[in-house]
Scaffold this motif. Structure first.
Motif, short mmCIF file in Angstrom:
data_model
loop_
_atom_site.label_atom_id
_atom_site.label_comp_id
_atom_site.label_asym_id
_atom_site.label_seq_id
_atom_site.Cartn_x
_atom_site.Cartn_y
_atom_site.Cartn_z
N UNK A 1 -4.35 -2.50 -10.57
CA UNK A 1 -4.34 -1.08 -10.23
C UNK A 1 -3.25 -0.71 -9.24
N UNK A 2 -2.25 -1.55 -9.09
CA UNK A 2 -1.21 -1.27 -8.08
C UNK A 2 -0.48 0.04 -8.37
N UNK A 3 -0.34 0.38 -9.66
CA UNK A 3 0.40 1.60 -10.02
C UNK A 3 -0.38 2.85 -9.65
N UNK A 4 -1.69 2.70 -9.34
CA UNK A 4 -2.51 3.86 -9.02
C UNK A 4 -2.44 4.24 -7.55
N UNK B 1 -2.33 -3.08 2.61
CA UNK B 1 -3.46 -2.15 2.56
C UNK B 1 -4.01 -2.06 1.14
N UNK B 2 -3.11 -2.04 0.15
CA UNK B 2 -3.55 -1.97 -1.24
C UNK B 2 -4.38 -3.18 -1.61
N UNK B 3 -3.94 -4.39 -1.15
CA UNK B 3 -4.67 -5.62 -1.45
C UNK B 3 -6.04 -5.59 -0.79
N UNK C 1 -9.19 2.83 -11.62
CA UNK C 1 -9.16 1.97 -10.44
C UNK C 1 -10.30 0.95 -10.46
N UNK C 2 -11.50 1.39 -10.76
CA UNK C 2 -12.64 0.48 -10.76
C UNK C 2 -12.74 -0.35 -12.03
N UNK C 3 -12.19 0.13 -13.11
CA UNK C 3 -12.26 -0.61 -14.37
C UNK C 3 -11.42 -1.88 -14.31
N UNK D 1 0.60 13.66 -6.64
CA UNK D 1 1.80 12.97 -7.09
C UNK D 1 2.35 13.76 -8.28
N UNK D 2 3.31 14.64 -8.00
CA UNK D 2 3.80 15.59 -9.00
C UNK D 2 2.61 16.40 -9.54
N UNK D 3 2.31 16.27 -10.83
CA UNK D 3 1.16 17.02 -11.34
C UNK D 3 -0.10 16.16 -11.39
N UNK D 4 0.04 14.87 -11.05
CA UNK D 4 -1.10 13.97 -11.10
C UNK D 4 -1.57 13.58 -9.71
N UNK D 5 -2.31 12.44 -9.63
CA UNK D 5 -2.91 11.99 -8.37
C UNK D 5 -2.72 10.50 -8.18
N UNK D 6 -2.58 10.09 -6.91
CA UNK D 6 -2.48 8.68 -6.53
C UNK D 6 -3.51 8.39 -5.43
#
Length: 463
Positions: free
Chosen positions: A385-388, A397-399, A378-380, A446-451
């Motif tokens: 980073x919209x997919x995150x 809100x994302x913007x 996200x910071x890189x 998000x399933x087995x990951x994170x958002x």
């Protein structure tokens, strides 16, 4: 050891001067001026035994071979045990022959175990032990070093027929047909296969096999094979190419021991009336290539491929032997099934343990990709980073969250608070001017990951 004398002995042997070779080997053994190194005594006695075999003195050969195997430093003792087995077989001492063939086959340094298994099978047949002989022939056929498994497969089929296991005999004969062989061998094999087909009720196949065996007119069927041939022809002529009831093989009236008229082995005679397999020099085979090997000394009794003629037959397995054979097969089958079951159970246990471990880690907030890696991405590169972001986060809100981020290719992850469904990551990002900004990044599963669900500036004084 006197190497000059030893070479003279080998040269004499190659020229078939076996008496001269024997005397030269004996001189090597007795030469006090050239003491023997470890293993050389066994080597000399081995060669002397071969000379005595050539001179038709099997008893003396056995004594010489016995001295050879007594030399524990000699590294070719497996070959000596094989020769001992052959010598004992020549004297019709089949029990001692089998014992030495077993010793040869169990010697890891002996690279021709198939020879020992073949000799063992022939000797066991002589002893009337068809089931045990079948095991030996099977081992000979399966030995990867065996350049010609057809003989072993043929004899294995003969054993199966003797044990009334005609379907297994068919499989053995059909396997043998996959290999190249001499025409006379193939003719005999087809004759055997024809009888096995008759015994299993496959009459059309039997007719085809019998006709293949006599097609070149150099091979005559035995009496029993001829009877089976006529039975098969008659069945096909009546429109019955398959018989569900297994037909009993031709037997001698009165229950007498099988003779030529009840020959299940397919041994026949050539068109000129002579024996189909002429007697060969029993010790001539492979001498140049292998000085420790000689041919079957009882080939004249057993036939070139292992079945005897006359009253001395192999095909008389008792009900007890058949029962023992069946129990042995069942035991091996159970063992194979048990091994497979154990492997299956182990795999299931491993899967259960792995699933349990994965489930535990899931409840503790672990996932892939992890919270740390999502925050770093996200910071890189905030602009891409919209997919995150979580699906619940609106574009607006994302913007807004993205605009508040300081771009840092390697932000510091200060802490991560994990749970099964949501987590919080505390991040420190460094500005271009060298200052630091701290953020609180909220995430959802998000399933087995994170958002990312929210990003806000964070001040430690808030805690």
């Amino acid at each position: 050891m006197n190497n000059q004398l030893f070479q003279q002995a080998r040269a004499a042997y190659a020229q078939k001067d076996f008496q001269g070779a024997l005397e030269a080997y004996q001189q090597c053994l007795q030469d006090e001026a050239s003491p023997l190194a470890p293993g050389e005594m066994g080597k000399l006695y081995h060669q002397m035994g071969n000379c005595l075999v050539k001179l038709k003195q099997p008893n003396e050969a056995i004594q010489a071979y016995g001295q050879a195997v007594a030399d524990e430093a000699y590294d070719a003792r497996g070959g000596v045990h094989y020769n001992l087995g052959m010598a004992y077989a020549a004297l019709h001492d089949y029990e001692d022959a089998v014992a030495n063939f077993e010793a040869a086959a169990s010697d890891a340094k002996y690279d021709s175990a198939y020879k020992a298994y073949t000799g063992m099978g022939n000797a066991l047949l002589k002893m009337g032990k068809s089931a045990e002989a079948g095991v030996a022939f099977r081992n000979a056929a399966l030995d990867e070093a065996n350049p010609d498994p057809t003989k072993a497969l043929l004899n294995l089929g003969v054993c199966f027929m003797a044990l009334n296991r005609a379907a297994d005999a068919v499989s053995s004969y059909e396997s043998a047909l996959q290999f190249d062989m001499q025409p006379e061998m193939r003719n005999r094999l087809y004759a055997n296969l024809g009888q096995a087909y008759v015994a299993t009720g496959q009459m059309q196949k039997a007719v085809n096999a019998f006709e293949e065996s006599i097609a070149d007119k150099t091979y005559f069927l035995s009496d029993s094979a001829s009877v089976d041939y006529q039975r098969a022809v008659a069945a096909v002529a009546q429109g019955t190419s398959e018989i569900t009831q297994v037909m009993a093989p031709v037997s001698v009236p009165g229950g007498a021991a099988p003779s030529d008229s009840a020959d299940l082995s397919g041994i026949d005679v050539a068109a000129d009336g002579s024996g189909m397999y002429a007697e060969q020099d029993p010790y001539a085979a492979q001498q140049a290539a292998d000085p420790y090997y000689y041919g079957d000394p009882y080939a004249a009794d057993a036939g070139q491929y292992g079945a005897a003629a006359g009253d001395d037959r192999f095909f008389s397995a008792s009900d007890e032997e058949l029962e023992q054979w069946s129990k042995g097969v069942a035991k091996r089958d159970r063992k194979r099934r048990n091994v497979g079951l154990k492997i299956f159970v182990v795999i299931i246990l491993l899967v259960v343990v792995a699933f349990g471990g994965a489930l535990f880690m899931y409840t503790q907030g672990w996932g892939y990709p992890s919270q740390d890696s999502v925050a770093t991405q996200l910071f890189a590169d905030p602009d891409n980073a919209s997919a995150l972001y979580s699906a619940e986060v609106s574009d607006t809100s994302a913007a807004s969250m993205t605009n508040s981020l300081v771009k840092d290719s390697a932000p510091s992850i200060n802490a991560v608070e994990k749970s099964m469904t949501d987590s919080t990551v505390y991040v420190t990002a460094e500005t271009d001017g060298g200052g630091q900004m701290q953020y609180k990044v909220s995430m959802v599963r998000d399933l087995i990951g994170w958002k990312v669900s929210n990003v806000e500036l964070y001040f430690p004084s808030q805690n």
